[in-house]
Motif scaffolding. Structure first.
Motif, PDB file in Angstrom:
ATOM      1  N   PHE A 115       0.783  -1.154  -0.070  1.00 18.44           N
ATOM      2  CA  PHE A 115       0.106  -0.060   0.095  1.00 18.44           C
ATOM      3  C   PHE A 115       0.857   1.252  -0.047  1.00 18.44           C
ATOM      4  O   PHE A 115       0.527   2.253  -0.713  1.00 18.44           O
ATOM      5  N   HIS A 116       1.931   1.209   0.755  1.00 16.56           N
ATOM      6  CA  HIS A 116       2.696   2.344   0.918  1.00 16.56           C
ATOM      7  C   HIS A 116       3.285   2.585  -0.508  1.00 16.56           C
ATOM      8  O   HIS A 116       3.605   3.901  -1.005  1.00 16.56           O
ATOM      9  N   ARG A 117       3.902   1.715  -1.135  1.00 18.23           N
ATOM     10  CA  ARG A 117       4.468   1.741  -2.663  1.00 18.23           C
ATOM     11  C   ARG A 117       3.327   2.467  -3.758  1.00 18.23           C
ATOM     12  O   ARG A 117       3.649   3.040  -4.307  1.00 18.23           O
ATOM     13  N   ARG A 118       2.187   1.668  -3.499  1.00 15.30           N
ATOM     14  CA  ARG A 118       1.231   2.228  -4.453  1.00 15.30           C
ATOM     15  C   ARG A 118       0.745   3.582  -4.090  1.00 15.30           C
ATOM     16  O   ARG A 118       0.547   4.504  -5.174  1.00 15.30           O
ATOM     17  N   ILE A 119       0.755   4.208  -2.929  1.00 14.95           N
ATOM     18  CA  ILE A 119       0.245   5.754  -2.565  1.00 14.95           C
ATOM     19  C   ILE A 119       1.177   6.593  -3.161  1.00 14.95           C
ATOM     20  O   ILE A 119       0.578   7.520  -3.348  1.00 14.95           O
ATOM     21  N   LEU A 120       2.318   5.960  -3.396  1.00 15.40           N
ATOM     22  CA  LEU A 120       3.427   7.110  -3.854  1.00 15.40           C
ATOM     23  C   LEU A 120       3.054   7.226  -5.299  1.00 15.40           C
ATOM     24  O   LEU A 120       3.605   8.247  -5.806  1.00 15.40           O
ATOM     25  N   GLU A 121       2.497   6.506  -6.120  1.00 14.35           N
ATOM     26  CA  GLU A 121       1.628   6.833  -7.359  1.00 14.35           C
ATOM     27  C   GLU A 121       0.383   7.643  -7.349  1.00 14.35           C
ATOM     28  O   GLU A 121       0.177   7.691  -8.468  1.00 14.35           O
ATOM     29  N   TYR A 122      -0.099   7.823  -6.455  1.00 11.95           N
ATOM     30  CA  TYR A 122      -1.431   8.466  -6.455  1.00 11.95           C
ATOM     31  C   TYR A 122      -1.364   9.699  -6.917  1.00 11.95           C
ATOM     32  O   TYR A 122      -0.440  10.590  -6.484  1.00 11.95           O
ATOM     33  N   PRO A 123      -2.069  10.089  -7.961  1.00  4.78           N
ATOM     34  CA  PRO A 123      -1.968  11.464  -8.639  1.00  4.78           C
ATOM     35  C   PRO A 123      -2.384  12.713  -8.130  1.00  4.78           C
ATOM     36  O   PRO A 123      -2.221  13.729  -8.459  1.00  4.78           O
ATOM     37  N   CYS A 124      -2.933  12.425  -6.887  1.00  6.75           N
ATOM     38  CA  CYS A 124      -3.483  13.648  -6.092  1.00  6.75           C
ATOM     39  C   CYS A 124      -2.805  13.780  -4.786  1.00  6.75           C
ATOM     40  O   CYS A 124      -3.321  13.772  -3.715  1.00  6.75           O
ATOM     41  N   LEU A 125      -1.442  13.803  -4.691  1.00 14.22           N
ATOM     42  CA  LEU A 125      -0.770  13.852  -3.481  1.00 14.22           C
ATOM     43  C   LEU A 125      -0.286  15.582  -3.257  1.00 14.22           C
ATOM     44  O   LEU A 125      -0.361  16.028  -4.387  1.00 14.22           O
ATOM     45  N   THR A 126      -0.274  15.988  -2.048  1.00 12.63           N
ATOM     46  CA  THR A 126       0.211  17.199  -1.815  1.00 12.63           C
ATOM     47  C   THR A 126       1.030  17.553  -0.785  1.00 12.63           C
ATOM     48  O   THR A 126       0.949  16.517   0.379  1.00 12.63           O
ATOM     49  N   ASN A 127       2.056  18.181  -0.899  1.00 16.75           N
ATOM     50  CA  ASN A 127       2.963  18.675   0.208  1.00 16.75           C
ATOM     51  C   ASN A 127       2.311  19.451   1.329  1.00 16.75           C
ATOM     52  O   ASN A 127       2.836  19.448   2.402  1.00 16.75           O
ATOM     53  N   ASP A 128       1.252  20.067   1.043  1.00 18.11           N
ATOM     54  CA  ASP A 128       0.579  20.946   2.254  1.00 18.11           C
ATOM     55  C   ASP A 128      -0.544  20.170   2.741  1.00 18.11           C
ATOM     56  O   ASP A 128      -1.438  20.067   2.337  1.00 18.11           O
ATOM     57  N   PRO A 129      -0.280  19.948   4.000  1.00 10.32           N
ATOM     58  CA  PRO A 129      -1.227  19.246   4.754  1.00 10.32           C
ATOM     59  C   PRO A 129      -2.695  20.153   5.000  1.00 10.32           C
ATOM     60  O   PRO A 129      -3.445  19.588   5.231  1.00 10.32           O
ATOM     61  N   ASN A 130      -2.304  21.289   5.020  1.00  7.73           N
ATOM     62  CA  ASN A 130      -3.482  22.266   5.165  1.00  7.73           C
ATOM     63  C   ASN A 130      -4.375  22.217   4.080  1.00  7.73           C
ATOM     64  O   ASN A 130      -5.718  22.516   4.292  1.00  7.73           O
ATOM     65  N   VAL A 131      -4.173  21.650   2.893  1.00 11.25           N
ATOM     66  CA  VAL A 131      -5.045  21.614   1.933  1.00 11.25           C
ATOM     67  C   VAL A 131      -5.726  20.005   1.497  1.00 11.25           C
ATOM     68  O   VAL A 131      -6.579  19.974   0.614  1.00 11.25           O
ATOM     69  N   ALA A 132      -4.773  19.242   2.336  1.00  6.91           N
ATOM     70  CA  ALA A 132      -5.089  17.690   2.152  1.00  6.91           C
ATOM     71  C   ALA A 132      -6.521  17.371   2.742  1.00  6.91           C
ATOM     72  O   ALA A 132      -7.132  17.893   3.744  1.00  6.91           O
ATOM     73  N   ASN A 133      -7.250  16.410   1.816  1.00  8.68           N
ATOM     74  CA  ASN A 133      -8.487  15.965   2.452  1.00  8.68           C
ATOM     75  C   ASN A 133      -8.306  15.029   3.378  1.00  8.68           C
ATOM     76  O   ASN A 133      -9.254  14.282   3.797  1.00  8.68           O
ATOM     77  N   ALA A 134      -7.113  14.152   3.268  1.00  8.05           N
ATOM     78  CA  ALA A 134      -6.880  13.057   4.098  1.00  8.05           C
ATOM     79  C   ALA A 134      -5.354  12.851   4.435  1.00  8.05           C
ATOM     80  O   ALA A 134      -4.631  13.727   3.432  1.00  8.05           O
ATOM     81  N   VAL A 135      -4.826  12.488   5.591  1.00  9.56           N
ATOM     82  CA  VAL A 135      -3.240  12.413   5.529  1.00  9.56           C
ATOM     83  C   VAL A 135      -3.042  10.897   6.150  1.00  9.56           C
ATOM     84  O   VAL A 135      -3.551  10.098   6.908  1.00  9.56           O
ATOM     85  N   PHE A 136      -2.550  10.262   5.301  1.00  6.78           N
ATOM     86  CA  PHE A 136      -1.620   9.002   5.482  1.00  6.78           C
ATOM     87  C   PHE A 136      -0.638   8.710   6.174  1.00  6.78           C
ATOM     88  O   PHE A 136       0.492   9.380   6.100  1.00  6.78           O
ATOM     89  N   LEU A 137      -0.623   7.680   7.162  1.00 10.31           N
ATOM     90  CA  LEU A 137       0.257   7.596   7.860  1.00 10.31           C
ATOM     91  C   LEU A 137       1.078   6.134   7.311  1.00 10.31           C
ATOM     92  O   LEU A 137       0.423   5.108   7.567  1.00 10.31           O
ATOM     93  N   PRO A 138       2.265   6.318   6.976  1.00  9.89           N
ATOM     94  CA  PRO A 138       3.023   5.091   6.299  1.00  9.89           C
ATOM     95  C   PRO A 138       3.705   4.313   7.458  1.00  9.89           C
ATOM     96  O   PRO A 138       4.833   4.172   7.809  1.00  9.89           O
ATOM     97  N   TYR A 139       2.846   3.793   8.246  1.00 10.23           N
ATOM     98  CA  TYR A 139       3.464   3.184   9.634  1.00 10.23           C
ATOM     99  C   TYR A 139       3.092   1.674   9.430  1.00 10.23           C
ATOM    100  O   TYR A 139       1.680   1.072   9.091  1.00 10.23           O
ATOM    101  N   TYR A 140       4.145   0.869   9.558  1.00 12.64           N
ATOM    102  CA  TYR A 140       3.990  -0.866   9.273  1.00 12.64           C
ATOM    103  C   TYR A 140       3.254  -1.429  10.695  1.00 12.64           C
ATOM    104  O   TYR A 140       4.306  -2.032  11.217  1.00 12.64           O
ATOM    105  N   ALA A 141       2.184  -1.113  10.827  1.00 12.10           N
ATOM    106  CA  ALA A 141       1.540  -1.179  12.270  1.00 12.10           C
ATOM    107  C   ALA A 141       1.852  -2.815  12.438  1.00 12.10           C
ATOM    108  O   ALA A 141       2.048  -3.188  13.619  1.00 12.10           O
ATOM    109  N   ALA A 142       1.373  -3.632  11.207  1.00 10.96           N
ATOM    110  CA  ALA A 142       1.459  -5.189  11.735  1.00 10.96           C
ATOM    111  C   ALA A 142       2.681  -5.821  11.836  1.00 10.96           C
ATOM    112  O   ALA A 142       3.074  -6.733  12.919  1.00 10.96           O
TER     113      ALA A 142
END
Length: 468
Positions: A115-142
């Protein structure tokens, strides 16, 4: 920056004595990830503002101890398994054979890395968290949970996640405080049950307490299996071994599935069912064993004389995990079966459900928590009757209902229609390969469906929050 990454990984390799193969694997992952993050703005600009409206995602920049560093411990949990061989191809695992273009020995534990590798290809990424609709945490919890489940921290499993929360509080706290975590999401590649140990359990029992921490109540967790009444989590498909890289590979596989000759009425691929205690797996094994003896019954003779089936029930013994990284062992039989039985095991859901759909084999469920109450984004609840069969396990185990009688009673025309519905689901439950062709990207896969569902869920949560 690249030099610092290299130096960091050299240090990791020295400290953990990982193999040269694993070292260069981590280097490739980190280099690709870092370069992609650096190019976030240019990548995002490839999609128009209109296309990304309400779809912007910000990837939180977490220290590598929360993700890549954890991969260096891949062989340190002998009670679990050595998952080092399955880190290849950014978590897809090694190819099943040299010339394979779509099939890998995928370990479900590595869904977080996939999932982490795929989300890097997501076309609607933004460096500005203030305009983001969602924030992804690339934490390998399992993967991080293994030290609590099988490692030295088993008696402090209530601490799982606290280090992450503390980091989110002191590093750019405004990102978290903007919506008090309601806009954050992550992937956890184990059933939610494994993260649901009550905080006050003393001594601790199985699992960690990540999902029981009040600090993470607002975060959306994507898991392969949710609880009966999920609050934080939503279930997404287990990764299968099929990861096409282009549209031609996907279409070729679907065509093969469509034309495959189904010689077995039903199939069970799995383990268990050998205990003396009555349970659905034991009932299935008993019925399959008896079906080979009684396959001359009049009802089966009709099917056999019409050239439909040569056997009533086929079993593939997958005890002790022998099938987990060997898709050939069970996919070929699934291609030859009309119905694939999906009884619950240690938990209600099964990866086999998605293997069966990939093979065009109609899933047969025995309790609703196995799928119907789980995967609403990928397998719409209102359409289950169109692509699956439901037989209550209590009717089979305690009332003597024969699974064969139910399945043989379904009209052939209805079976054909159901299989067509299963074929249409294949792209929705498949995680395509990273770096796939533009043509394949026009077809939404399991990752795309998960992102769509997550964005809508977060939008609804924030709207409710604003409304009070």
């Amino acid at each position: 920056m690249r030099l610092s990454i290299f130096q960091h990984l050299v240090s990791m390799a020295y400290k953990t004595q990982i193999t040269t193969t694993h070292f260069f694997l981590l280097l490739i992952i980190n280099s690709a990830s870092s370069q992609q993050i650096l190019n976030t703005e240019s990548t995002s600009n490839q999609a128009t503002t209109a296309e990304c409206n309400n779809r912007w995602i910000h990837i939180r920049n977490l220290p590598s101890r929360f993700n890549l560093d954890l991969l260096t411990n891949c062989s340190e949990y002998p009670l679990f398994d050595d998952f080092c061989p399955y880190l290849a191809n950014h978590g897809l695992g090694q190819k099943t054979h040299i010339k394979s273009r779509s099939w890998y020995r995928t370990d479900p534990l590595l869904l977080e890395l996939i999932f982490h590798r795929r989300i890097l290809e997501y076309p609607c990424l933004t460096n500005d968290p203030n305009v983001a609709n969602a924030v992804f945490l690339p934490y390998y919890a399992a993967i991080d949970s293994l030290r609590y489940l099988y490692g030295p921290d088993v008696n402090s499993s209530f601490q799982h996640g606290m280090e992450l929360f503390e980091f989110l509080q002191y590093d750019e706290p405004g990102i978290w405080e903007r919506h008090v975590g309601h806009d954050h999401f992550l992937v956890m590649a184990r059933p939610a049950w494994d993260f649901s140990q009550p905080l006050d359990n003393d001594p601790p029992i199985w699992g960690t307490s990540f999902l029981e921490l009040p600090e993470f109540y607002n975060v959306t967790a994507l898991v392969p299996e949710g609880r009966a009444w999920p609050w934080q989590e939503h279930a997404v498909p287990y990764p299968t071994s099929f990861h096409p890289s282009n549209l031609a590979c996907l279409e070729a596989w679907i065509q093969r599935v469509k034309t495959s000759r189904r010689t077995a009425l039903m199939l069970f691929a799995g383990g268990g069912g050998i205990s003396a205690t009555p349970n659905i797996r034991r009932s299935i094994r008993t019925e399959c064993e008896n079906s080979s003896i009684n396959s001359n019954s009049s009802s089966f003779d009709v099917l056999k004389s019409n050239g439909i089936y040569s056997k009533t029930c086929h079993t593939v013994d997958c005890s002790n995990g022998i099938c987990e990284h060997d898709p050939i062992r069970y996919m070929r039989p699934m291609l030859q079966a009309t119905f694939c039985l999906q009884p619950p095991g240690d938990t209600p859901s099964r990866r086999s459900t998605f293997d069966a759909i990939t093979a065009g084999c109609i899933p047969v469920f025995f309790e609703e928590l196995s799928a119907k109450m789980q995967y609403g984004w990928h397998l719409p609840e209102e359409k289950y009757a169109e692509f699956s069969v439901f037989i209550p396990k209590e009717e089979v185990v305690f009332k003597g209902l024969k699974i064969l009688d139910v399945l043989m009673g379904i009209p052939r025309r209805e079976v054909t229609r159901m299989r067509q519905s299963v074929l249409e689901l294949i792209p929705r439950v498949t995680y395509r390969r990273h770096g796939s062709s533009l043509g394949l990207r026009t077809t939404k896969d399991a990752f795309d469906m998960a992102i769509d569902g997550t964005l809508q869920r977060i939008k609804d949560k924030i709207a409710n929050l604003i409304e009070g």
